[in-house]
Scaffold this motif. Structure first.
Motif, short mmCIF file in Angstrom:
data_model
loop_
_atom_site.label_atom_id
_atom_site.label_comp_id
_atom_site.label_asym_id
_atom_site.label_seq_id
_atom_site.Cartn_x
_atom_site.Cartn_y
_atom_site.Cartn_z
N LEU A 286 0.84 -1.20 0.00
CA LEU A 286 0.00 0.00 0.00
C LEU A 286 0.87 1.25 0.00
CD1 LEU A 286 -3.02 -0.65 2.41
CD2 LEU A 286 -3.04 -0.42 -0.08
N ILE A 287 1.97 1.17 0.74
CA ILE A 287 2.89 2.31 0.78
C ILE A 287 3.57 2.49 -0.56
CG2 ILE A 287 4.97 3.22 1.87
CD1 ILE A 287 4.16 1.71 4.41
N THR A 288 4.06 1.39 -1.15
CA THR A 288 4.76 1.51 -2.43
C THR A 288 3.82 1.92 -3.56
OG1 THR A 288 4.49 -0.86 -2.90
CG2 THR A 288 6.48 -0.18 -1.74
N LYS A 289 2.55 1.55 -3.46
CA LYS A 289 1.59 1.90 -4.52
C LYS A 289 1.02 3.29 -4.31
CE LYS A 289 -2.73 0.45 -6.72
NZ LYS A 289 -3.82 -0.57 -6.76
N ALA B 72 8.35 -3.33 -2.66
CA ALA B 72 8.19 -3.68 -1.25
C ALA B 72 8.99 -4.94 -0.94
CB ALA B 72 6.72 -3.91 -0.93
N THR B 73 9.57 -4.99 0.27
CA THR B 73 10.44 -6.13 0.58
C THR B 73 10.48 -6.42 2.07
OG1 THR B 73 12.67 -7.03 0.23
CG2 THR B 73 12.53 -4.72 0.91
N ASN B 74 10.79 -7.67 2.39
CA ASN B 74 11.12 -8.08 3.75
C ASN B 74 12.62 -8.28 3.91
OD1 ASN B 74 8.43 -8.21 4.73
ND2 ASN B 74 8.15 -10.24 3.80
N VAL C 20 4.70 -9.54 2.06
CA VAL C 20 5.20 -8.21 2.40
C VAL C 20 4.09 -7.34 2.97
CG1 VAL C 20 7.07 -8.22 0.71
CG2 VAL C 20 4.80 -7.39 0.03
N ASN C 21 2.87 -7.87 3.00
CA ASN C 21 1.74 -7.13 3.55
C ASN C 21 1.38 -7.58 4.95
OD1 ASN C 21 1.29 -5.44 1.29
ND2 ASN C 21 0.39 -7.18 0.21
N GLY C 22 2.28 -8.32 5.58
CA GLY C 22 2.11 -8.67 6.98
C GLY C 22 0.94 -9.56 7.28
N ASP C 23 0.45 -9.48 8.52
CA ASP C 23 -0.67 -10.28 9.00
C ASP C 23 -1.31 -9.50 10.15
OD1 ASP C 23 -2.28 -12.11 10.46
OD2 ASP C 23 -1.14 -13.81 9.65
N ALA C 24 -2.39 -8.80 9.87
CA ALA C 24 -3.00 -7.90 10.85
C ALA C 24 -3.46 -8.65 12.09
CB ALA C 24 -4.17 -7.16 10.21
N ILE D 284 5.86 8.74 3.63
CA ILE D 284 6.04 7.36 4.10
C ILE D 284 5.78 7.28 5.60
CG2 ILE D 284 7.72 5.50 4.42
CD1 ILE D 284 9.14 6.59 1.88
N THR D 285 6.31 8.24 6.34
CA THR D 285 6.10 8.28 7.79
C THR D 285 4.62 8.34 8.12
OG1 THR D 285 8.23 9.34 8.19
CG2 THR D 285 6.54 9.62 9.88
#
Length: 565
Positions: free
Chosen positions: A329-332, A341-343, A366-370, A406-407
């Motif tokens: 979402l941040i990169t887009k 996006a990367t880990n 790379v979108n985690g797990d809420a 980004i912040t």
């Protein structure tokens, strides 16, 4: 060039091109075929220092910022340097040999070397310069680049006063030996960092810590010399007539302080400058321009958490913050799909990068797990005896509008997923570097911050060991240097990094770094966000200028740059 910064990048960059171990340059200005060179009075390249109000330093022993390093690498050189493909080549040295046990490196200097004032440059000057970088009195924060030298630790502690005659041995005026404490495949690469560049002793003795304000008197040995340096307006360089290599065709290389990236971009469009780095928002409308360039860079943007600042001493809290982020979402939305996006900490495609790396707690996306993030935060806060998330400050740097965006996106996702808020603190980039150093061993001044790492050399040691080994110059988040319940596990990772640094078998070495990186990601030593390439506009009249993956210009390559009619 960690510690680079090491050379720390403050420039925005975009989506990473596929890299091989030795990255080839993918962006070159203009064409050198059938192009007529402009008159000498037009051979002026105006390269803006965006995001800078002044250089943090022009002293090779002290440099940590990539922008400072760009200027330094035009003025000074060392025994060896990188070429445009990232391969180490002899520079001041005409040749070098390595002993059978891999511990002694012998360098023969080119004949008749001089400084920019015409004074002779000998092996004694090389010894003085390297020894000076390691001398505690110099107060260098980047001595880890020279830590392989035997007894460098004793010099750091004050047990010995000099390494000259110990591991830095002047054989004769044209020969110097460097002795290291263990075989290391990356030793020559560490010598490409400015801490090993040669400086003129008499200028330093004359002016002390203010010596770089007087570089118009000499001091350098690179393709350019300083004509003038104004702390308010910038730096003007001219060809060094005493340079031992191919002479620059440019008659002036101007490095003015140009404001933030948006201001610099507008000034470029009005033809005040010949070069500008683009922000994400500027890339889409620039791609079809004939002056648009992109090239792969070894840059990772990341978030850092201070292990000595509660609640970041708890691994579950750290993992919760990492897994709450949807990086795509941040990169887009924020960065216009111009980054990947990367880990990963080590850039994908580079030697030592793992193909099987996962994010924290085994999460591959790379979108985690809420859901897992919420669970881990609740468990972590309970273990810390906290009923709610404490007051925490997120520090970011100014001069690049993308960093603020980004912040904001990161903080918004943490609030939406985890229900936490943080105060923000905006400081300039040089202040951030100083604050990082001050955070080593302390719970403040930084708690959470955003930064980036630009490789000094394409080796995993420059990404992992230089940041996370015990006592490493850039271990500012205090990994393994804390009293948390996972400190012992972190120290085991540090030991693995030491083993990887010593390993000479290429395959085994890569495996050790892969294992260490996975553990560092699980520990949330960083929260990697994305990998980069550099997007720029370069005046089409500038011929022969090549951006490469390391964002450096090899000294002799300046001879290829000129201004066309």
């Amino acid at each position: 060039m960690q510690g680079k910064k090491a050379l720390r990048t403050q420039m925005f960059a975009g989506m990473l091109c596929l890299m091989t171990l030795l990255m080839a340059a993918c962006g070159q200005s203009g064409s050198t075929g059938n192009v007529q060179k402009a008159a000498d009075d037009q051979q002026i390249f105006k390269y803006p220092m965006s995001g800078k109000q002044d250089f943090g330093t022009l002293d090779p022993a002290l440099v940590q910022d990539a922008t400072d390093g760009y200027a330094i690498q035009a003025i000074f050189t060392g025994l060896v340097e990188f070429d445009a493909q990232g391969q180490v080549q002899d520079q001041l040295a005409t040749s070098h040999t390595v002993s059978a046990d891999g511990l002694t490196y012998t360098f023969k200097l080119k004949p008749n070397l001089t400084f920019s004032d015409g004074a002779a440059l000998t092996a004694q000057d090389v010894a003085y310069s390297i020894n000076r970088s390691l001398d505690p009195a110099t107060k260098s924060a980047v001595t880890s680049y020279l830590s392989l030298l035997k007894d460098s630790d004793k010099m750091a502690s004050g047990a010995v006063k000099t390494l000259i005659g110990d591991s830095i041995i002047v054989v004769d005026p044209s020969t110097i030996k460097l002795v290291i404490n263990q075989p290391a495949a990356y030793f020559l690469q560490t010598l490409t960092y400015p801490t090993a560049y040669v400086v003129e002793q008499k200028l330093i003795e004359k002016y002390g810590t203010a010596w770089t304000d007087h570089l118009q008197e000499g001091g350098g040995n690179g393709p350019f010399k300083v004509q003038s340096y104004n702390h308010t307006t910038g730096l003007i360089l001219v060809p060094n007539e005493h340079y031992y290599g191919k002479m620059p065709q440019l008659k002036r290389l101007e490095m003015p302080f140009s404001g933030d990236l948006d201001t610099t971009y507008k000034a470029y469009l009005s033809k005040q400058y010949d070069y500008t780095t683009l922000t994400a928002a500027q890339v889409p409308n620039s791609k079809n321009r004939n002056d648009f360039h992109e090239n792969p860079t070894l840059v990772t943007r990341y978030l850092s958490l201070n292990y000595l600042a509660k609640p970041f001493d708890n691994i579950k809290v750290r993992q919760a913050l990492a897994l709450a982020l949807k990086k795509e979402l941040i990169t887009k939305n924020v960065l216009q799909d111009s980054v990947q996006a990367t880990n990963h900490m080590i850039p994908e495609g580079m030697y030592g990068a793992s193909k099987n790396l996962t994010g924290p707690a085994g999460v591959t996306s790379v979108n985690g797990d809420a859901a897992k993030a919420k669970q881990l935060l609740a468990e972590g806060l309970k273990e810390e005896g906290l009923s709610s998330f404490p007051d925490v400050t997120f520090t970011y740097y100014t001069g690049n509008s993308s960093i603020k965006k980004i912040t904001d996106a990161v903080l918004s996702q943490w609030q939406a997923v985890l229900g936490i808020t943080m105060k923000t603190n905006a400081i300039d980039f040089d202040a951030l570097i100083q604050a990082e150093g001050a955070t080593t061993g302390h719970a403040d001044p930084l708690q959470v911050w955003i930064s980036a790492w630009q490789a000094d050399y394409p080796d995993p040691q420059d990404w992992l060991s230089i940041y996370f080994e015990k006592g490493a110059s850039y271990n500012n988040n205090n990994y393994g240097q804390n009293n948390s319940t996972s400190a012992a596990a972190q120290q085991a990772v540090q030991a693995k990094l030491v083993a990887a640094d010593k390993e000479t078998d290429v395959t085994k070495r890569a495996q050790l770094y892969n294992e260490a990186e996975q553990q560092l990601v699980n520990d949330v030593a960083w929260i990697p966000l994305y990998q980069s390439v550099n997007h720029t506009l370069i005046n089409p009249k500038v011929q022969g200028y090549v951006d490469n993956a390391l964002l450096i210009i090899p000294p002799d390559d300046w001879s290829k740059v000129y201004i066309a009619r």
